[in-house]
Design an enzyme around this catalytic site. Structure first.
Site, PDB file in Angstrom:
ATOM      1  N   LYS A  57      -8.035  -1.514   6.070  1.00  0.00           N
ATOM      2  CA  LYS A  57      -8.925  -2.243   5.162  1.00  0.00           C
ATOM      3  C   LYS A  57     -10.378  -2.020   5.566  1.00  0.00           C
ATOM      4  O   LYS A  57     -11.240  -1.833   4.719  1.00  0.00           O
ATOM      5  CB  LYS A  57      -8.594  -3.733   5.234  1.00  0.00           C
ATOM      6  CG  LYS A  57      -7.949  -4.258   3.960  1.00  0.00           C
ATOM      7  CD  LYS A  57      -7.826  -5.745   4.068  1.00  0.00           C
ATOM      8  CE  LYS A  57      -7.357  -6.376   2.782  1.00  0.00           C
ATOM      9  NZ  LYS A  57      -7.003  -7.774   2.969  1.00  0.00           N
ATOM     10  N   HIS A  65      -2.591  -1.764  18.254  1.00  0.00           N
ATOM     11  CA  HIS A  65      -3.706  -2.656  17.945  1.00  0.00           C
ATOM     12  C   HIS A  65      -4.961  -2.408  18.780  1.00  0.00           C
ATOM     13  O   HIS A  65      -5.990  -3.047  18.564  1.00  0.00           O
ATOM     14  CB  HIS A  65      -3.257  -4.125  18.086  1.00  0.00           C
ATOM     15  CG  HIS A  65      -2.212  -4.498  17.079  1.00  0.00           C
ATOM     16  ND1 HIS A  65      -0.872  -4.331  17.315  1.00  0.00           N
ATOM     17  CD2 HIS A  65      -2.336  -4.973  15.823  1.00  0.00           C
ATOM     18  CE1 HIS A  65      -0.195  -4.710  16.233  1.00  0.00           C
ATOM     19  NE2 HIS A  65      -1.061  -5.088  15.320  1.00  0.00           N
ATOM     20  N   CYS A  92       1.625  -8.553  23.305  1.00  0.00           N
ATOM     21  CA  CYS A  92       0.638  -8.253  22.252  1.00  0.00           C
ATOM     22  C   CYS A  92       0.929  -9.175  21.078  1.00  0.00           C
ATOM     23  O   CYS A  92       2.021  -9.123  20.499  1.00  0.00           O
ATOM     24  CB  CYS A  92       0.711  -6.790  21.815  1.00  0.00           C
ATOM     25  SG  CYS A  92      -0.290  -6.483  20.335  1.00  0.00           S
ATOM     26  N   CYS A 137      -2.563  -2.013  23.762  1.00  0.00           N
ATOM     27  CA  CYS A 137      -1.462  -1.803  22.832  1.00  0.00           C
ATOM     28  C   CYS A 137      -1.801  -0.585  21.969  1.00  0.00           C
ATOM     29  O   CYS A 137      -2.888  -0.537  21.384  1.00  0.00           O
ATOM     30  CB  CYS A 137      -1.301  -3.055  21.962  1.00  0.00           C
ATOM     31  SG  CYS A 137      -0.512  -2.698  20.390  1.00  0.00           S
ATOM     32  N   HIS A 155       0.842  -1.207   0.000  1.00  0.00           N
ATOM     33  CA  HIS A 155       0.000   0.000   0.000  1.00  0.00           C
ATOM     34  C   HIS A 155       0.870   1.246   0.000  1.00  0.00           C
ATOM     35  O   HIS A 155       2.107   1.164  -0.088  1.00  0.00           O
ATOM     36  CB  HIS A 155      -0.997  -0.032   1.167  1.00  0.00           C
ATOM     37  CG  HIS A 155      -0.372  -0.085   2.535  1.00  0.00           C
ATOM     38  ND1 HIS A 155       0.534   0.858   2.981  1.00  0.00           N
ATOM     39  CD2 HIS A 155      -0.522  -0.958   3.558  1.00  0.00           C
ATOM     40  CE1 HIS A 155       0.897   0.569   4.217  1.00  0.00           C
ATOM     41  NE2 HIS A 155       0.288  -0.549   4.580  1.00  0.00           N
ATOM     42  N   CYS A 213       1.692  -7.293  17.715  1.00  0.00           N
ATOM     43  CA  CYS A 213       3.052  -6.731  17.564  1.00  0.00           C
ATOM     44  C   CYS A 213       4.124  -7.791  17.726  1.00  0.00           C
ATOM     45  O   CYS A 213       5.291  -7.536  17.436  1.00  0.00           O
ATOM     46  CB  CYS A 213       3.331  -5.656  18.611  1.00  0.00           C
ATOM     47  SG  CYS A 213       2.220  -4.274  18.558  1.00  0.00           S
ATOM     48  N   LYS A 271      -6.277   6.671  10.175  1.00  0.00           N
ATOM     49  CA  LYS A 271      -5.288   5.666   9.801  1.00  0.00           C
ATOM     50  C   LYS A 271      -5.795   4.851   8.595  1.00  0.00           C
ATOM     51  O   LYS A 271      -6.996   4.585   8.501  1.00  0.00           O
ATOM     52  CB  LYS A 271      -5.094   4.742  11.011  1.00  0.00           C
ATOM     53  CG  LYS A 271      -3.701   4.174  11.116  1.00  0.00           C
ATOM     54  CD  LYS A 271      -3.535   3.369  12.389  1.00  0.00           C
ATOM     55  CE  LYS A 271      -2.339   2.450  12.257  1.00  0.00           C
ATOM     56  NZ  LYS A 271      -2.091   1.627  13.414  1.00  0.00           N
ATOM     57  N   HIS A 326       4.124   1.366   2.310  1.00  0.00           N
ATOM     58  CA  HIS A 326       5.260   0.581   1.800  1.00  0.00           C
ATOM     59  C   HIS A 326       5.850   1.255   0.566  1.00  0.00           C
ATOM     60  O   HIS A 326       7.059   1.296   0.371  1.00  0.00           O
ATOM     61  CB  HIS A 326       4.824  -0.828   1.372  1.00  0.00           C
ATOM     62  CG  HIS A 326       4.011  -1.561   2.407  1.00  0.00           C
ATOM     63  ND1 HIS A 326       2.774  -2.089   2.132  1.00  0.00           N
ATOM     64  CD2 HIS A 326       4.264  -1.853   3.699  1.00  0.00           C
ATOM     65  CE1 HIS A 326       2.298  -2.690   3.214  1.00  0.00           C
ATOM     66  NE2 HIS A 326       3.186  -2.551   4.187  1.00  0.00           N
TER      67      HIS A 326
END
Ligand code: MSP
Length: 510
Positions: free
Chosen positions: A298, A146, A126, A143, A18, A129, A295, A21
């Site tokens: 999906k 997450h 977690c 976390c 995405h 992570c 953020k 990256h």
């Protein structure tokens, strides 16, 4: 010859490529091309990180084995970078045999040196992570990445004596102010190192995780993902053989986002110390792309895919936006509106328009044949070439600090100047005066020098467009670096214009 070794993170195969990256890949590629343009030998490494709980879980959810699943997504990363023109020299997968063997070799070396021990650890873990959290690191007990409360787990594991290297690490960071850059991240790391450093748990029992590299000294355990992943930066060079490791490793420039600062700024250098290897040259840390809607995720349906961007706007235009919009080190907002605005204003109206005006006039007035320059240049001609020379000096100093947006700004400020030069010299008016044709020929010659300079300085950022500019000027690479006024030989013919960056029409800007 000077060398540079540029790396991207190894991307997890639990998500498809995405915007985030792609940004790091584009920066790495632009940096590689830039270093090459100033005479360096440059090597670019990228790849995929394929072991660990997260991948095993994603594979199970997709109904495949971890290996099948990793093969598919890893191929997707590789083919995406190919389609995006990312000029990587090596693509590493953490499941590659040579990498696994190298990880085991280093683990054994560190273990033999007494730097790894067996102990018990209990803590808040977690699973997302794949790491333990301290109470302090949690946000409202959850976390921060997450937003789930970690589980308390306790088990026997292997530990790397990371704490032992704390003082040495602090000294290394203090002695080399740009080891970690920009400064805000260096400061963050030093602040973190003011608290005592704990040892690093580097294993997972095989009954909890099978999808990993077995520890060479205890088959009941596999390596914790970070120990496996970070070593890729060295294992790739070791695999290439020859003197790659010796020559390139000390010239390493890692590119990462702030999310993986701690593993790269703390675990990795201490691992290198324990393995008896030199530290990297620079850790370059950028911020996060955030969407208007928050953020990227999906579930929100706001994930930006590089190949879709390429298909709709062209890869170079997308690259330009990424490099121009984000100040390296800070977060930036992504919106299609901002992307379209930049493409229309900077690329279509400014750059594209200037190039087509110049080539159209050259065609119309001189059938494309470049006219000679006067032996004495007019003041405005000297100023124009000086402006571009300065832009290139500025660009070089910004590039040394990874300030890609400022580097591009310098070029665009020279471009603005070139547009003013056209207005000031008014070749389209002068041409009507028969006695001024020689001057029009000179003005256009200087403007073709502008286009040639653009073909040179923009090549790292927009490689395809730079090649098109060369094609329009009908010149090859060797002419690109000639001095201003010395590139076009008598009778050289340039090509008619073509649209480089079509204006994007949207409902709002029609
Ligand atoms: N596998 C680890 C890295 C191991 S490196 C030895 C990992 N993988 S990841 O797939 O999560 O990639 C994280 C990296 O992707 C970031 O550091 C950054 O390079 C890029 N990005 C992912 N999302 C991003 C944004 N929203 N914005 C900018 N870059 C981000 O962590």
């Amino acid at each position: 010859m000077e060398r540079v070794y540029i790396t991207t993170p190894l991307y997890y195969v639990n998500a498809e490529p995405h915007l985030g990256h792609t940004y790091t890949a584009v920066v790495a590629d632009a940096l590689k091309r830039y270093f090459q343009s100033i005479g360096y030998e440059a090597f670019l490494l990228t790849g995929t990180d394929e072991h660990g709980d997260k991948i095993a879980q994603a594979a199970a959810a997709a109904g495949s084995t971890p290996k099948e699943y990793a093969d598919r997504i890893s191929d997707l990363f590789r083919s995406t970078w190919d389609a995006c023109g990312i000029a990587y020299d090596h693509f590493l997968r953490t499941t590659d045999t040579y990498h696994q063997e190298y990880v085991q070799k280093i683990l054994q070396k560190i273990y033999d040196a007494g730097e790894i021990y067996f102990g018990e650890y209990g803590g808040l873990y977690c699973y997302g992570c794949e790491r333990f959290y301290t109470e302090k690191e949690l946000l409202d007990g959850k976390c921060p990445d997450h937003q789930v409360a970690p589980d308390y787990i306790s088990e026997k594991n292997y530990f790397f004596r990371m704490s032992k290297y704390q003082e040495r690490l602090i000294k290394e960071i203090q002695n080399k102010p740009n080891l970690i850059r920009p400064e805000r991240y260096r400061a963050e790391v030093l602040a973190f190192l003011r608290e005592p450093l704990e040892d690093l748990c580097i294993s997972r029992p095989i009954n909890r995780l099978q999808w990993g590299i077995p520890l060479p000294f205890d088959g009941k355990y596999v390596t914790y993902v970070w120990f496996d992943a970070l070593l890729n930066y060295v294992s790739a060079l070791n695999y290439r053989g020859g003197d790659s490791l010796q020559n390139l490793w000390p010239k390493a420039q890692h590119l990462i986002a702030k999310d993986i600062l701690k593993p790269h700024a703390i675990y990795w250098p201490t691992m290198l110390m324990a393995a008896g290897l030199p530290l990297y040259d620079h850790l370059n840390v950028h911020g996060y792309w955030v969407m208007d809607s928050g953020k990227m995720s999906k579930s929100l349906g706001n994930v930006v895919r590089p190949l879709e961007m390429k298909a709709r706007f062209g890869m170079d235009a997308f690259r330009y936006f990424l490099l121009r919009e984000m100040a390296f080190g800070q977060d930036a907002k992504f919106s299609e509106e901002a992307l379209v605005t930049r493409i229309n204003a900077d690329l279509a109206n400014n750059l594209g328009n200037l190039v087509s005006r110049v080539l159209a006039m050259q065609q119309k007035y001189f059938a494309g044949v470049v006219q000679p320059l006067a032996s004495e240049w007019a003041r405005e001609d000297l100023e124009l070439s000086a402006k571009f020379a300065q832009a290139e000096i500025d660009l070089n100093s910004y590039m040394a600090d990874l300030q890609f947006h400022r580097a591009l700004e310098s070029v665009w400020s020279a471009l603005d100047y070139a547009n003013r030069y056209i207005v000031q010299t008014a070749p389209f008016t002068l041409i009507k005066d028969l006695g001024k044709q020689t001057r029009v020929g000179e003005v256009l010659h200087h403007l073709l020098e502008v286009v040639r300079t653009l073909a040179r300085v923009l090549a790292p950022f927009m490689p395809d467009s730079a090649a098109e500019l060369r094609g329009l000027l009908n010149i090859d690479l060797s002419v690109l670096t000639s001095r201003w006024g010395e590139a076009f030989s008598a009778g050289h013919k340039v090509n008619p214009p073509k649209v480089l960056f079509p204006r994007i029409e949207t409902d709002t800007n029609k």
